[in-house]
Every structure is written in C-alpha cells, then in structure tokens.
Scaffold this active site. Structure first.
Site, PDB file in Angstrom:
ATOM      1  N   GLN A 124      -8.388   3.033   0.445  1.00  0.00           N
ATOM      2  CA  GLN A 124      -9.637   2.859   1.167  1.00  0.00           C
ATOM      3  C   GLN A 124     -10.042   4.136   1.914  1.00  0.00           C
ATOM      4  O   GLN A 124      -9.181   4.892   2.370  1.00  0.00           O
ATOM      5  CB  GLN A 124      -9.518   1.718   2.202  1.00  0.00           C
ATOM      6  CG  GLN A 124      -9.491   0.331   1.585  1.00  0.00           C
ATOM      7  CD  GLN A 124      -8.219   0.042   0.814  1.00  0.00           C
ATOM      8  OE1 GLN A 124      -7.114   0.332   1.272  1.00  0.00           O
ATOM      9  NE2 GLN A 124      -8.367  -0.506  -0.377  1.00  0.00           N
ATOM     10  N   LYS A 128      -0.659  -3.984  -3.591  1.00  0.00           N
ATOM     11  CA  LYS A 128      -1.966  -3.429  -3.194  1.00  0.00           C
ATOM     12  C   LYS A 128      -2.109  -2.061  -3.846  1.00  0.00           C
ATOM     13  O   LYS A 128      -1.491  -1.093  -3.419  1.00  0.00           O
ATOM     14  CB  LYS A 128      -2.080  -3.320  -1.677  1.00  0.00           C
ATOM     15  CG  LYS A 128      -3.403  -2.729  -1.194  1.00  0.00           C
ATOM     16  CD  LYS A 128      -3.478  -2.741   0.325  1.00  0.00           C
ATOM     17  CE  LYS A 128      -4.774  -2.129   0.827  1.00  0.00           C
ATOM     18  NZ  LYS A 128      -4.809  -0.669   0.666  1.00  0.00           N
ATOM     19  N   SER A 151       0.806  -1.214   0.000  1.00  0.00           N
ATOM     20  CA  SER A 151       0.000   0.000   0.000  1.00  0.00           C
ATOM     21  C   SER A 151       0.846   1.274   0.000  1.00  0.00           C
ATOM     22  O   SER A 151       1.538   1.562  -0.970  1.00  0.00           O
ATOM     23  CB  SER A 151      -0.948  -0.042   1.199  1.00  0.00           C
ATOM     24  OG  SER A 151      -1.936   0.945   1.115  1.00  0.00           O
TER      25      SER A 151
END
Length: 472
Positions: free
Chosen positions: A327, A323, A298
C-alpha cells in the site's frame, strides 16, 4: 397611445421575467455549487444536503464518499483515513511517541492495565497490572472507546495527568499523578538461550517500523559479539510495516545482490528487489530459523519468503496470513489520507501468496493454553449464571486439564466442581463461586504459562532444529 402603453407594459414584464429568471438561476447555481467534476456525485451531494432527515455537515458527507470509493475496490487494505486516524496510523510505526507508557486492554467495556512499560511515567506513578482505569483528569470513561482513552492519555510532553484506577486486589480506588514523556517504541528485542552447550540468539520483531532495521542491526551485532551458534527470528503476530526495514534485515542475512522479492505494478511489470549493503553481511553464515503464525502478515511474509526461497532459513510454525499487496498512503487536502494497494509483491520464485500465505517447513501447532489471550474480567458468578466471563473461565480450566463439559458460558455443576478444585489447588479462599480474585488468579496463570519458554512448542521445535543441525 393605448397600444403603445400595452407594448410598453409587455416589454417591461418580459424584462422583469428575465431579471427574475437570471436571479433565480444565479441563486440556484450558488445553492447547487459543484463539489466535483462528476455530475452524479454532485447530484447525490445536493440531494443528501436538502432531503436527508439525518443531516450531516459537508465534511462528513465528503469523507463518507471517499471512504465509499475506497470500499468499492473490495480490498480490505485500501481505506480512507481521517486526519485523526492518519495521525494514529503514523504514530503506530513511529520510533517514539508522547504518553504515559502503559499497555492497556479493553475487557467487557472496562479499561484494564496489562502492564506499564519499564521506567515509564505510568510505572513511576505506581500504575499496576490489572488496575482498572475509571477516570482521567476527572472525566469518567463510561461509554468511551479505546481510541478515546488513547487521545485522553496523549498530549504535550511535560503536561500533567491525573488518573483514577480501581485496584480490585485492594478493593479501593487509587488516584495517580504523572507527567507525559517521550516514550521510545522498540520493535526488536533479543536474548540468548543456552541449551546443550550451544548459544541460540532469539530475536523477536513486533512490527516493521521506521527504526526496525537499525534496532535489528544493534541487537544482532551484540548477539554475534556474544558468540551465538544459531539465530531464531520470531515474527509471530507481526502485522507488517515498512518494506525498507525488511530490506535492511534481509541484507544482513543474504549475500549482496540476492533477490528477496519482486514488485508488480498494475500493468503487470515486474521490478526485482535485491539485497544491497555497504557492509558485509555478518549473519549469512549463522544457521537460522524463522517462527511465524497465522497473524504474521505483509512485511513479515516478505521476510519469510526471502529466507525460504533462498534456502537461508527453516520456517517453523503455521501458515502465514497471506497478504500479497503493498500500500501507498497519499495525503489529501482535508488532512486525511487515502491508503490504496498499488503493487503486488511476489516471492523470489515469483509466487503471489495473497490469500494463501507462506507454508511452514515444519508445521507446529501451539498448545491451547499458549494461544489464549490474557483478559481481565470482573464479577461474581455462581451455579445457574450465564455470561462471557464464565465462558472465559471454562476455557482456561479445560485447557488446564480440569473436567469441564460445557464451555458455552453456562455455570453448571461440573463447572462448579472444577472451580472448587482449582481454588483449593491454588490456595484461594474455599468456595464454589467465580469472583475477581478467581479471575486474577486465572489471568496470572496464563501469563506465567506463556512466559515459560518450555511451554512454547513452536519455539522449542525451532531451537531443536538448530541444535540438531549444529550437532552434525
């Protein structure tokens, strides 16, 4: 007269039926009160409430429905968090939390202290590595989860806590008393590594939390003041975190106005993310290397992609996790939160790395022993026994170079000979068994091995690359 009475009775009967029908309809409405604007959801809710043999309260059913909706997205990063889970999630990225300050691992259902934090309540009370926590405030931990234990150790600042631990090195139980305090959670650490007359600043980022950007600036400015020649950024095992923290860090490494990533919304619209800082980037001239592995994910990958595509740093290690989504967490009226993927992020070259990861420029696999987790198993085992504890010992002994044929947890003759030889070389009591003292010695062996920088092949390759460039 007779006919009029009959009509009267019929009329009264019809009225009575109407009243009953109205009452039953009203009762039915109450009983089948809608919980949503979706008929199928309401029907399912009422059927579960009325027919299910395993009953649950309304809150649990509704939370299950929300969790199911998140799972229907088939996105492992979109999920429903209960009020308790949301609190724990927020705390994991917070700059501080109230507790006792100890790293705890669960091994074979036992809660083992990895290490107390320096100057923490746990450290001051005398908690030691490899202590097994057996009771908290008199309550036994049998059947508890690690999450349960964290809740038991948490509480209001200044409140007291009593802990009972089993100290296998002394073969006795010890009762400790401590008070909960505010524990500062640092996500950035740094040091200077001297080699061949050069000073290399090593900065490790464990997670991109609320204050990571500020910690990064404090640590790296101190390194610059010490006159470092090169910078090694270590994000191995970093699971990600806040994107704004990445932006702060990148802005110290790249010139203002440089693109470090793109955000893409569900409609495919791209938004360019550029570096911006009120102060001049103070690290942009220092040679840099970034270390990553398969658990770098991420936000860690946003940083790696920014440095790689802008040709600012060499990426050393392994392919990252992969990733490529961002979010957002939305609070719900029940106290829980819904975390859903709302954007894709792309590298400056507009590459989506989801499920692919970022390739390392210099691929370096770590030593087997260096990748092993430190565990704290207990028990006594001999030839003929079988178990995960034996498998753990076999894997370590094999990585240390002992002649181990089986690594499946069966204690055979070869394992016995290796155990006997290890005990002799480690100056342990001479016998052919695996016991608590043996396990403690193995765990310490791994910890000591991982603490020595010369055993970290990826770090050594990163430093060698920097030194080679500085010598040119």
């Amino acid at each position: 007269m007779r006919k009029s009475r009959i009509f009267l009775y019929v009329f009264l009967f019809i009225i009575l039926l109407g009243v009953v029908y109205f009452w039953m309809g009203k009762s039915s409405t109450k009983q089948h009160e809608a919980i949503s604007n979706n008929q199928v959801i309401d029907e399912a809710f009422q059927l579960i409430k009325q027919e299910a043999v395993f009953s649950k309260n309304d809150k649990q059913i509704v939370e299950g429905a929300i969790r199911g909706m998140a799972q229907a997205l088939e996105d492992p990063h979109s999920t429903y968090l209960t009020e308790e889970e949301a609190t724990a999630h927020d705390a994991s990225l917070a700059e501080e939390r109230v507790g006792i300050g100890a790293e705890i691992a669960i091994s074979d259902g036992k809660f083992i202290v990895v290490a107390p934090l320096k100057d923490s309540p746990a450290s001051k009370a005398g908690l030691k590595p490899q202590d097994e926590i057996v009771r908290v405030n008199g309550e036994r931990l049998n059947g508890k989860t690690l999450s349960d234990l964290v809740k038991m150790l948490s509480g209001e600042k200044g409140t007291s806590l009593k802990m009972t631990v089993y100290r296998s090195s002394e073969e006795r139980h010890v009762e400790l008393h401590m008070k909960r305090e505010t524990i500062a959670m640092h996500s950035v650490s740094s040091e200077v590594y001297e080699v061949d007359g050069y000073s290399i600043g090593i900065v490790a980022i464990s997670i991109f939390g609320e204050k990571t950007g500020e910690e990064w600036k404090t640590q790296t400015k101190a390194l610059v003041d010490r006159g470092i020649d090169g910078l090694l950024i270590d994000v191995r095992g970093n699971p990600g975190g806040y994107l704004f923290s990445v932006s702060t860090i990148v802005s110290t490494l790249l010139e203002n106005g440089k693109t470090f990533a793109y955000m893409q919304d569900p409609n495919g619209v791209l938004e360019m993310l550029n570096t911006e800082s009120k102060e001049k980037p103070y690290l942009n001239k220092i040679p840099a290397v970034l270390l990553q592995n398969g658990n770098s994910a991420s936000a860690s990958e946003v940083l790696a992609g920014a440095l790689k595509d802008n040709k600012r740093a060499m990426i050393v290690g392994e392919t990252s996790y992969g990733k490529g989504t961002v979010q957002e967490t939305h609070p719900l009226s029940n106290g829980g939160k819904l975390k859903i993927s709302t954007h894709k992020w792309l590298t400056p070259k507009q590459e989506w790395i989801h499920h692919k990861g970022i390739q390392a420029d210099l691929k370096v696999e770590p030593n087997e022993l260096y990748t092993m987790d430190v565990k704290y198993p207990h028990g006594e085992f001999r030839v003929g026994d079988y178990g995960e504890e034996i498998k753990y010992a076999q894997n370590i002994l094999a990585a240390l170079g002992y002649n181990i044929v089986r690594r499946d947890g069966y204690f055979d003759e070869d394992t016995m000979k290796a155990v006997e030889k290890y005990r002799e070389e480690s100056k342990l009591e001479s016998n052919k068994e695996i016991d608590d003292v043996f396990f403690q010695s193995l765990s310490k062996k791994i910890s000591d091995y991982k603490d020595r920088k010369e055993n970290d092949k990826q770090l050594q390759m990163g430093i060698s690359y920097l030194i080679h460039g500085l010598k040119k």
